[in-house]
Design an enzyme around this catalytic site. Structure first.
Site, PDB file in Angstrom:
ATOM      1  N   GLU A 239       7.394   0.088  -0.919  1.00  0.00           N
ATOM      2  CA  GLU A 239       7.170   0.644   0.016  1.00  0.00           C
ATOM      3  C   GLU A 239       8.022   0.524   1.205  1.00  0.00           C
ATOM      4  O   GLU A 239       8.281  -0.098   2.769  1.00  0.00           O
ATOM      5  CB  GLU A 239       6.142   1.340   0.772  1.00  0.00           C
ATOM      6  CG  GLU A 239       5.126   2.341  -0.047  1.00  0.00           C
ATOM      7  CD  GLU A 239       4.343   2.934   0.469  1.00  0.00           C
ATOM      8  OE1 GLU A 239       3.247   3.265   0.018  1.00  0.00           O
ATOM      9  OE2 GLU A 239       3.669   1.448   1.806  1.00  0.00           O
TER      10      GLU A 239
ATOM     11  N   GLU B 266       0.902   4.969  -6.702  1.00  0.00           N
ATOM     12  CA  GLU B 266      -0.102   4.874  -5.717  1.00  0.00           C
ATOM     13  C   GLU B 266      -0.296   6.567  -5.544  1.00  0.00           C
ATOM     14  O   GLU B 266       0.474   7.196  -4.981  1.00  0.00           O
ATOM     15  CB  GLU B 266       0.400   3.752  -4.668  1.00  0.00           C
ATOM     16  CG  GLU B 266       0.421   2.588  -4.653  1.00  0.00           C
ATOM     17  CD  GLU B 266       0.218   1.909  -3.374  1.00  0.00           C
ATOM     18  OE1 GLU B 266      -0.005   2.587  -2.215  1.00  0.00           O
ATOM     19  OE2 GLU B 266       1.062   0.830  -3.335  1.00  0.00           O
TER      20      GLU B 266
END
Length: 378
Positions: free
Chosen positions: A99, A285
């Protein structure tokens, strides 16, 4: 995990445990720890999938500018090579960054996460330096014998708050910043048009050959998904959008709307946007926080999490039926953990952790997921 029946475990290697100063020889105790973890996973038939950077930067590098400094990209590649030199013979798939959008936006632009800078658009060099670090690390990993390399981005479908042209333009701008900025350079070898942010000529920190390094082929793309974003137009501001609530959906303990269909939308969007340039996808995720408590009977009921996972796994299935090449799905997370600025009070795990005693109690969702895995394998 052996009881759960998972075939792979995604974990993070802490850069400061391997190189406390961010440079030089590896700390043997740090590598020894991850070697024991890797060997224990393999001994139980579980494939280790490490992420090299999940936001923990050696402090000396932050003192030298962190990701604002181009040199951090080179230091990251050195660290990646040290980790792979020890473990590449046993680990088939490596994730470079987790991320990077969050690092740029929350760490350097808005100041919500460490290092707490509030630079707004002046934070954009951290995007380029992270991507450069990914490219350099990809080369270092392959040189050390790593078989497959990927990067993990978090994605959010950008929904306009209304049908107005202004809100549609705002959503398009947000899509550039959140979704395309960290994907186009990797898959297409170019940055998206940054004109909505007053940068028609792009980022001035990009040097010759940088994009060739960044766009070195990857073997997969990691996708983290939690929710879409709803945007309205904003004038007289550095950012041409503002985020709006998404009404009409249940929310998690974090207050995030639960929208499984957004995951199908996202996966199909990636397929349509990148076409033949898109490698196989992994959902790296997906999960939800809930206000979990151990009952007097020693159980942890979490029906909301079961419903969440059921809906999102079905959403992945719908994308696969639509022709999207999805190779795997990782729940966030195995255990309750430290959720950055939220500390310990946002619980995402399939396993409840008493943070005082470290006692671990499987939640009802653990049993549900175990049975789902067993049924699919059966």
């Amino acid at each position: 995990m052996a009881r759960l029946g998972v075939g792979a475990y995604r974990f993070s290697i802490a850069w400061p445990r391997i190189q406390p100063t961010g440079r030089g020889a590896a700390n043997p105790a740090g590598l020894d720890f991850y070697e024991r973890l890797t060997d224990a996973l393999l001994a139980h038939g579980i494939t280790p999938v490490p992420t090299l950077y999940h936001w923990d930067l050696p402090e000396p590098l932050q003192s030298e500018g962190g990701w604002l400094a181009r040199e951090t990209a080179a230091r990251f590649a050195e660290y990646a090579g040290l980790a792979a030199a020890r473990l590449a013979d046993r680990i088939p798939l490596w994730i470079t960054l987790n991320e990077p959008f969050v690092v740029t936006a929350y760490g350097y632009a808005l100041g919500f996460h460490a290092p707490g800078r509030s630079l707004m658009l002046d934070a954009l060099p951290t995007a380029h330096h992270q991507l450069l670090g990914h490219g350099l690390a990809t080369a270092a990993l392959r040189a050390a014998g790593a078989g497959q390399v990927t990067i993990t981005n978090n994605y959010a479908p950008a929904w306009p708050a209304s049908d107005s042209e202004a809100d549609t333009t705002a959503a398009r701008a947000y899509d550039i910043l959140h979704n395309r900025l960290f994907t186009d350079p990797v898959l297409l070898g170019r940055y998206p048009d940054l004109s909505p942010f007053g940068l028609p000529a792009g980022l001035d920190c990009v040097r010759d050959d940088d994009l060739a390094v960044i766009s070195a082929p990857v073997d997969a793309l990691g996708v983290n998904y939690y929710m879409p974003m709803r945007l309205s137009a904003l004038t007289d501001s550095l950012l041409p959008f503002q985020m709006e609530p998404i009404p009409g959906y249940p929310v998690t303990a974090f207050g995030w709307p639960v929208i499984p269909a957004g995951l199908t939308e996202l996966l199909v969007l990636l397929r349509d946007r990148y076409g033949g340039a898109l490698p196989p996808l992994y959902i790296t995720e997906n999960g939800c926080s809930a206000d979990d408590h151990v009952s007097a009977a020693g159980l942890v009921p979490d029906e909301a999490r079961i419903s969440y996972l059921d809906g999102h796994i079905r959403a992945v299935h719908e994308a696969i039926r639509a022709g999207v090449d999805v190779r795997g799905y990782f729940v966030w997370s195995l255990m309750d953990n430290f959720e950055w600025t939220e500390g310990f009070h946002q619980r995402f795990g399939l396993v409840h952790v008493d943070f005082t005693t470290q006692r671990r109690t499987p939640k009802d969702s653990f049993g549900w997921y175990r049975d789902l895995i067993a049924a699919q394998r059966g």
